[in-house]
Design an enzyme around this catalytic site. Structure first.
Site, PDB file in Angstrom:
ATOM      1  N   CYS A  65      15.053 -25.133 -14.947  1.00 32.53           N
ATOM      2  CA  CYS A  65      16.499 -25.614 -15.168  1.00 32.53           C
ATOM      3  C   CYS A  65      16.835 -26.618 -13.755  1.00 32.53           C
ATOM      4  O   CYS A  65      17.604 -27.454 -13.786  1.00 32.53           O
ATOM      5  CB  CYS A  65      17.443 -24.640 -15.412  1.00 32.53           C
ATOM      6  N   HIS A  79      24.644 -27.086 -14.335  1.00 36.63           N
ATOM      7  CA  HIS A  79      23.276 -27.051 -15.556  1.00 36.63           C
ATOM      8  C   HIS A  79      24.005 -26.244 -16.480  1.00 36.63           C
ATOM      9  O   HIS A  79      24.660 -25.305 -16.200  1.00 36.63           O
ATOM     10  CB  HIS A  79      22.171 -26.238 -14.791  1.00 36.63           C
ATOM     11  N   ASN A 103      21.319 -25.114 -24.086  1.00 37.39           N
ATOM     12  CA  ASN A 103      20.747 -25.418 -22.826  1.00 37.39           C
ATOM     13  C   ASN A 103      19.438 -26.054 -22.899  1.00 37.39           C
ATOM     14  O   ASN A 103      18.627 -25.824 -23.479  1.00 37.39           O
ATOM     15  CB  ASN A 103      20.412 -23.715 -22.322  1.00 37.39           C
TER      16      ASN A 103
HETATM   17  O1  UT7 Z   1      19.003 -21.575 -18.015  1.00 41.84           O
HETATM   18  C1  UT7 Z   1      18.555 -20.688 -17.175  1.00 41.84           C
HETATM   19  C2  UT7 Z   1      19.598 -19.747 -16.785  1.00 41.84           C
HETATM   20  N1  UT7 Z   1      19.977 -19.048 -17.928  1.00 41.84           N
HETATM   21  C3  UT7 Z   1      21.097 -18.365 -17.855  1.00 41.84           C
HETATM   22  O2  UT7 Z   1      21.824 -18.369 -17.083  1.00 41.84           O
HETATM   23  C4  UT7 Z   1      21.314 -17.316 -19.075  1.00 41.84           C
HETATM   24  C5  UT7 Z   1      21.903 -16.080 -18.550  1.00 41.84           C
HETATM   25  N2  UT7 Z   1      22.352 -15.013 -19.502  1.00 41.84           N
HETATM   26  C6  UT7 Z   1      23.127 -15.355 -20.357  1.00 41.84           C
HETATM   27  O3  UT7 Z   1      23.638 -16.280 -20.698  1.00 41.84           O
HETATM   28  C7  UT7 Z   1      23.361 -13.889 -21.489  1.00 41.84           C
HETATM   29  O4  UT7 Z   1      22.931 -13.022 -20.889  1.00 41.84           O
HETATM   30  C8  UT7 Z   1      23.156 -14.241 -22.997  1.00 41.84           C
HETATM   31  C9  UT7 Z   1      23.867 -15.306 -23.650  1.00 41.84           C
HETATM   32  C10 UT7 Z   1      21.570 -14.789 -23.141  1.00 41.84           C
HETATM   33  C11 UT7 Z   1      23.343 -12.967 -23.756  1.00 41.84           C
HETATM   34  O5  UT7 Z   1      24.693 -12.352 -23.444  1.00 41.84           O
HETATM   35  P1  UT7 Z   1      24.868 -10.917 -22.842  1.00 41.84           P
HETATM   36  O6  UT7 Z   1      26.261 -10.807 -22.993  1.00 41.84           O
HETATM   37  O7  UT7 Z   1      24.123 -10.582 -21.767  1.00 41.84           O
HETATM   38  O8  UT7 Z   1      24.092 -10.112 -24.250  1.00 41.84           O
HETATM   39  P2  UT7 Z   1      23.050  -9.002 -23.837  1.00 41.84           P
HETATM   40  O9  UT7 Z   1      21.713  -9.524 -23.776  1.00 41.84           O
HETATM   41  O10 UT7 Z   1      23.700  -8.011 -23.007  1.00 41.84           O
HETATM   42  O11 UT7 Z   1      23.113  -8.155 -25.479  1.00 41.84           O
HETATM   43  C12 UT7 Z   1      24.121  -7.802 -25.978  1.00 41.84           C
HETATM   44  C13 UT7 Z   1      23.845  -7.298 -27.519  1.00 41.84           C
HETATM   45  C14 UT7 Z   1      22.749  -6.456 -27.642  1.00 41.84           C
HETATM   46  O12 UT7 Z   1      22.855  -5.659 -28.593  1.00 41.84           O
HETATM   47  P3  UT7 Z   1      23.036  -4.042 -28.588  1.00 41.84           P
HETATM   48  O13 UT7 Z   1      21.696  -3.648 -27.674  1.00 41.84           O
HETATM   49  O14 UT7 Z   1      24.285  -3.812 -27.747  1.00 41.84           O
HETATM   50  O15 UT7 Z   1      23.004  -3.601 -29.726  1.00 41.84           O
HETATM   51  C15 UT7 Z   1      21.771  -7.572 -28.134  1.00 41.84           C
HETATM   52  O16 UT7 Z   1      20.541  -7.109 -28.878  1.00 41.84           O
HETATM   53  O17 UT7 Z   1      23.895  -8.534 -28.380  1.00 41.84           O
HETATM   54  C16 UT7 Z   1      22.366  -8.591 -28.842  1.00 41.84           C
HETATM   55  N3  UT7 Z   1      21.984  -9.959 -29.239  1.00 41.84           N
HETATM   56  C17 UT7 Z   1      22.713 -10.540 -30.026  1.00 41.84           C
HETATM   57  N4  UT7 Z   1      23.241 -10.272 -31.161  1.00 41.84           N
HETATM   58  C18 UT7 Z   1      23.525 -11.366 -32.018  1.00 41.84           C
HETATM   59  C19 UT7 Z   1      21.151 -10.586 -28.460  1.00 41.84           C
HETATM   60  N5  UT7 Z   1      21.206 -12.023 -28.741  1.00 41.84           N
HETATM   61  C20 UT7 Z   1      21.954 -11.985 -29.898  1.00 41.84           C
HETATM   62  C21 UT7 Z   1      22.257 -13.065 -30.957  1.00 41.84           C
HETATM   63  N6  UT7 Z   1      23.068 -12.748 -31.852  1.00 41.84           N
HETATM   64  N7  UT7 Z   1      21.643 -14.089 -30.640  1.00 41.84           N
END
Ligand code: UT7
Length: 328
Positions: free
Chosen positions: A112, A255, A285
């Protein structure tokens, strides 16, 4: 004194649109989840094209925008995490597609942050007088390497395909005023693609493929926390180095990782919305392509004008993060 400035910009995205509804039919996810957590509504995906194909199209537009022809380019710098092949890199492939015998071409592997790292490389080559016109490309085809099942949903919904390119040339006045580059490899496995790779022998096995080790993996919350901290730091570092305040900057380009990161940063740093431009909702992204794609669309939309002072910044896998101050 000799400086570098951006003399042309262009972008290219594949025609095919993949909406959040399309993803709902492929895995256990929802439009609501994706919008709420990331701000993404749709992304572009290739049918057949490769990363160097997308880079080629963006390059043609940037070279034309600069009022130049491919033969005027002296060096290609190609930033991508999704090269056509493990080797050779996309730089030489683009050299061939542009039909420019036998100019040098190199690849940047800073994900990135690749575009800002590439900007720094191009700036140095121009300032020393080694080259006059450098073509800097950020291009990605993520869609061919994502796990579009529920197992890979956290990353599959975020990434998209696209390309952006700029041409840098020599100038009496500073265009690229400064760059600020960082890395912290101890977090390498927070956002990575484990296999294939020479850390493993063999580089990949049928079991690895079965277990999905050839798909990218991310510890989302950890990356989110580091990203918000490092974006803030590296923007302030750039301002301080140039004795500038937030008010002096006309546009901040982030980014496009997650709209929630951008919103949190703007709130924390008191950056007004009119000083930003986001296209994440339409492209997701696109890693190394994200900044040039964003800046190119801001130019097209009339949001960025010659003479404006801009601060692009990025954070991603590595970890790597970077910023620059540029007089447009
Ligand atoms: O480009 C390089 C830099 N990248 C970034 O900066 C990305 C940084 N991270 C993020 O943007 C976020 O962490 C995400 C958008 C990737 C994820 O959001 P989050 O609020 O951190 O979600 P999480 O990973 O904590 O997951 C929360 C819940 C989980 O379920 P449980 O364990 O609470 O039941 C995941 O399994 O959401 C679930 N989950 C989804 N649900 C529906 C994860 N992906 C999905 C999905 N659809 N696509």
């Amino acid at each position: 004194m000799r400086h570098s400035r951006i003399v042309g910009i262009g972008h290219y995205v594949p025609e095919q649109v993949m909406t959040n509804a399309d993803l709902e039919s492929m895995m256990d996810t929802s439009d609501e989840w994706i919008r709420q957590r990331t701000g993404i509504e749709e992304r572009r995906v290739v049918t057949k094209e490769s990363t160097s194909d997308l880079g080629y199209q963006a390059s043609l537009r940037a070279i034309e925008n600069a009022g130049l022809e491919p033969k005027d380019i002296d060096l290609i710098v190609f930033a991508t995490l999704s090269p056509d092949y493990y080797f050779p890199g996309c730089g030489p492939l683009l050299q061939d597609k542009l039909g420019v015998d036998t100019i040098p071409a190199l690849d940047i592997r800073q994900q990135c942050s690749g575009f800002v790292y590439g900007l720094a490389v191009a700036d140095q080559f121009i300032r020393t007088g080694a080259y006059d016109h450098v073509l800097l490309v950020g291009a990605e085809v993520q869609s061919k390497g994502l796990d579009y099942t529920t197992r890979g949903r956290d990353l599959a919904v975020i990434f998209g395909d696209g390309a952006g390119a700029v041409v840098l040339g020599p100038s009496d006045e500073p265009g690229v005023q400064s760059f600020h580059l960082h890395s912290q490899g101890k977090h390498y496995d927070m956002l990575w693609m484990e296999k294939p790779g020479s850390a493993n022998k063999p580089i990949i096995t049928p079991e690895d493929i079965q277990e999905g080790r050839h798909f990218p993996k991310m510890e989302g919350q950890t990356v989110f926390k580091h990203a918000t901290r490092r974006f803030g730091e590296v923007i302030q570092e750039a301002l301080k180095a140039n004795d500038l305040s937030f008010d002096d900057i006309d546009m901040f380009f982030f980014h496009q990782a997650n709209l929630r990161i951008v919103e949190a940063l703007c709130k924390h740093l008191s950056i007004p919305a009119e000083k930003t431009f986001n296209n994440l909702s339409r492209y997701g992204n696109t890693t190394a392509a994200s900044l040039p794609l964003c800046i190119s669309e801001a130019v097209e939309a009339g949001r960025l004008k010659r003479g404006d002072l801009i601060c692009p910044s990025a954070f991603g896998s590595g970890f790597t993060w970077a910023s620059a101050i540029i007089r447009w």
